[in-house]
Design an enzyme around this catalytic site. Structure first.
Site, PDB file in Angstrom:
ATOM      1  N   LEU A 119       0.893  -1.160   0.000  1.00 36.52           N
ATOM      2  CA  LEU A 119       0.000   0.000   0.000  1.00 36.52           C
ATOM      3  C   LEU A 119       0.924   1.199   0.000  1.00 36.52           C
ATOM      4  O   LEU A 119       1.780   1.316   0.882  1.00 36.52           O
ATOM      5  CB  LEU A 119      -0.873   0.018   1.260  1.00 36.52           C
ATOM      6  N   ASP A 120       0.772   2.105  -0.971  1.00 35.80           N
ATOM      7  CA  ASP A 120       1.712   3.215  -1.036  1.00 35.80           C
ATOM      8  C   ASP A 120       1.518   4.164   0.145  1.00 35.80           C
ATOM      9  O   ASP A 120       0.555   4.069   0.903  1.00 35.80           O
ATOM     10  CB  ASP A 120       1.641   3.940  -2.381  1.00 35.80           C
ATOM     11  N   ILE A 121       2.442   5.081   0.286  1.00 37.51           N
ATOM     12  CA  ILE A 121       2.484   5.945   1.464  1.00 37.51           C
ATOM     13  C   ILE A 121       1.229   6.803   1.608  1.00 37.51           C
ATOM     14  O   ILE A 121       0.833   7.161   2.724  1.00 37.51           O
ATOM     15  CB  ILE A 121       3.757   6.819   1.426  1.00 37.51           C
ATOM     16  N   SER A 123      -1.796   5.852   0.839  1.00 32.47           N
ATOM     17  CA  SER A 123      -2.967   4.980   0.944  1.00 32.47           C
ATOM     18  C   SER A 123      -3.072   4.382   2.341  1.00 32.47           C
ATOM     19  O   SER A 123      -2.092   4.311   3.080  1.00 32.47           O
ATOM     20  CB  SER A 123      -2.889   3.856  -0.091  1.00 32.47           C
TER      21      SER A 123
END
Length: 244
Positions: A119-121, A123
């Site tokens: 999960l990107d930063i 999200s």
């Protein structure tokens, strides 16, 4: 029929990861058609029966999988650019009080714990961290069929056939995407169900149809849902819970 490395066969059959397979082979914990194999790089035919000794089975059952509600501002993997990794949130204080697993936090559970899917930063939502190579492979291998569900808040005006293109018809990095399930939840929120996980995939898909993502939350991976797990808290995957 051509012989294949036993470690590769074991990973393909979901017995463990290739790294774990090599470790088990070195210890003499792997049998092929009932015969112990202890030499790294050994090969077998795909139709031969591979089994694990009880020592390997016990080691696997002692490995934990943790479900974390990752907040925005944390990276999924190693620390980068001054941002803290999501694993730094996992301690005794942040374990969900309603966790129904009999396990309680032990620092040993952090050893070898790795994210199975990013999960990107920017999200938030369900992040799986595991010591179990079987679960990691199940979730992130290229042939995984486990779907992931996201709620995505957007801005902008979608192009005329944008919704249809989000479902099927877009490409990233020169390769066509697998079919998705995308529908409007309300005037500014989409629901995505994906069966792959390219870097910043949903954000890049939305950009192609005129939308900007302003909020992204993963709420489900296979049969495991985020539920009422609070942001920044975590729980153990219980015995009997399955992603498939």
């Amino acid at each position: 029929m051509e012989k294949i490395r036993i470690s590769k066969l074991m990973a393909e059959q979901g017995l463990c990861s290739r790294r774990e397979a090599d470790a088990y082979i070195e210890r003499g914990w792997v049998r092929v058609d009932g015969i112990v194999v202890s030499e790294l790089g050994s090969k077998a035919y795909p139709n031969q029966k591979i089994t694990l000794e009880k020592q390997a089975q016990r080691r696997q059952t002692s490995r934990v999988t943790i479900l974390l509600n990752k907040p925005v501002g944390y990276v999924s993997g190693q620390a980068e650019q001054g941002y803290r990794p999501a694993v730094s949130l996992i301690d005794a204080r942040s374990q969900y009080r309603a966790d129904k697993s009999p396990l309680r936090f032990d620092p040993a559970h952090l050893r070898g714990l790795a994210p199975a899917g990013r999960l990107d930063i920017d999200s938030q939502g369900l992040l799986v961290l595991t010591q179990d190579g079987r679960i990691a492979r199940q979730l992130i291998s290229e042939d995984s069929d486990i779907d992931k569900e996201y709620l995505v808040r957007v801005q902008g005006k979608i192009s005329g056939n944008g919704l249809a293109m989000l479902n099927y018809g877009l490409s990233l990095d020169g390769k066509p995407l697998r079919p998705a399930e995308v529908e409007w939840q309300n005037a500014d929120q989409l629901r995505f169900i994906l069966r792959e996980g390219k870097k910043r995939q949903i954000r890049r898909m939305c950009e192609q149809v005129g939308l900007k993502v302003i909020g992204l939350k993963r709420v489900r991976m296979g049969r495991i849902v985020l539920g009422d797990l609070p942001p920044g808290q975590w729980r153990y995957l219980k015995e009997g819970e399955r992603f498939l």
